[in-house]
Design an enzyme around this catalytic site. Structure first.
Site, short mmCIF file in Angstrom:
data_model
loop_
_atom_site.label_atom_id
_atom_site.label_comp_id
_atom_site.label_asym_id
_atom_site.label_seq_id
_atom_site.Cartn_x
_atom_site.Cartn_y
_atom_site.Cartn_z
N PRO A 1 -22.12 3.83 9.13
CA PRO A 1 -22.45 3.05 7.49
C PRO A 1 -21.38 4.12 6.57
O PRO A 1 -21.04 5.13 7.12
CB PRO A 1 -23.81 3.50 7.38
CG PRO A 1 -24.22 4.59 8.12
CD PRO A 1 -23.63 4.53 9.45
N GLU B 1 -5.90 -6.72 11.01
CA GLU B 1 -5.59 -5.56 9.94
C GLU B 1 -4.57 -4.79 10.51
O GLU B 1 -3.63 -4.17 9.93
CB GLU B 1 -6.94 -4.82 9.73
CG GLU B 1 -7.86 -5.48 8.94
CD GLU B 1 -7.27 -5.55 7.35
OE1 GLU B 1 -6.56 -4.80 7.03
OE2 GLU B 1 -8.12 -6.42 6.77
N GLU C 1 2.25 4.27 4.00
CA GLU C 1 3.12 4.57 5.29
C GLU C 1 2.22 4.89 6.40
O GLU C 1 1.13 4.86 6.34
CB GLU C 1 3.99 5.90 4.91
CG GLU C 1 3.03 7.27 4.71
CD GLU C 1 3.75 8.56 4.46
OE1 GLU C 1 4.83 8.61 5.02
OE2 GLU C 1 3.40 9.19 3.68
N GLY D 1 -7.25 -0.52 9.83
CA GLY D 1 -8.30 -1.41 9.88
C GLY D 1 -8.39 -1.75 8.30
O GLY D 1 -7.68 -1.74 7.45
N GLU E 1 -1.26 -4.31 8.34
CA GLU E 1 -0.66 -3.06 8.28
C GLU E 1 0.27 -2.14 8.58
O GLU E 1 0.89 -1.31 8.21
CB GLU E 1 -2.15 -2.16 7.85
CG GLU E 1 -3.11 -2.44 6.97
CD GLU E 1 -4.41 -1.77 7.16
OE1 GLU E 1 -4.45 -0.91 7.85
OE2 GLU E 1 -5.28 -2.14 6.38
#
Length: 179
Positions: free
Chosen positions: A107, A88, A142, A72, A92
């Protein structure tokens, strides 16, 4: 400390008269501009494969470099949360999201470049193509699959991710007990 403590000049007129307006904003006494410190939107994904394994990453950058994380990151301008989480994950892990379902939000605070950034982390349950294998890129050192039963939340470096994992694991356990 005020969340905008590092901002000393008005971003509109450059005046030094840019002071605390209230607990989350600063106002320029020269031009009247008021800037509010609101959270940045970020995403994180729970991706579980058919073998009951959760996709996790090892963080390649600070904050919390070297600890575990979920795929993310920050949502870009003009992007929905669903588009952001899919982008994302692709950046990634190389995986393409086939579906993203909102779960909850939490939050968080994120130390970046010497500043505390308040975030609203939006968590999704995502699916990817069956049999697809992740390849770490971008912020991930990784990425690998871990059996959900072997997840240890203390190995994850970010507070909201640990809290989210507790919620996720508890909801899975409750779902299994109900069956």
């Amino acid at each position: 400390m005020h969340p905008l403590e590092k901002f000393t000049y008005c971003p509109v007129c450059g005046s030094k008269h840019f002071g605390e307006h209230n607990f989350k904003s600063k106002k320029c006494d020269n031009c009247g501009f008021t800037y509010y410190q609101n959270p940045s939107a970020a995403t994180a994904a729970f991706i579980v494969n058919g073998r009951g394994e959760l996709l996790v990453e090892r963080r390649g950058k600070e904050p919390a470099k070297g600890t575990l994380d979920l795929p993310g990151g920050f949502i870009d301008n003009d992007e929905t949360a669903e588009e952001g989480v899919a982008r994302e994950i692709r950046e990634e892990t190389g995986l393409e999201v086939t579906s993203a379902r909102y779960l909850f939000s939490l939050p968080n605070v994120y130390l970046y470049s010497g500043m505390t950034i308040h975030t609203l982390d939006i968590f999704f349950s995502c699916e990817v193509r069956d049999g697809a294998e992740p390849a770490a890129d971008d912020d991930a050192e990784e990425c690998f699959w871990v059996p959900v039963s072997e997840i240890h939340t203390e190995q994850f470096g970010l507070r909201s991710i640990r809290r989210a994992l507790h919620l996720f694991l508890n909801s899975r356990a409750a779902g299994a007990a109900a069956r």
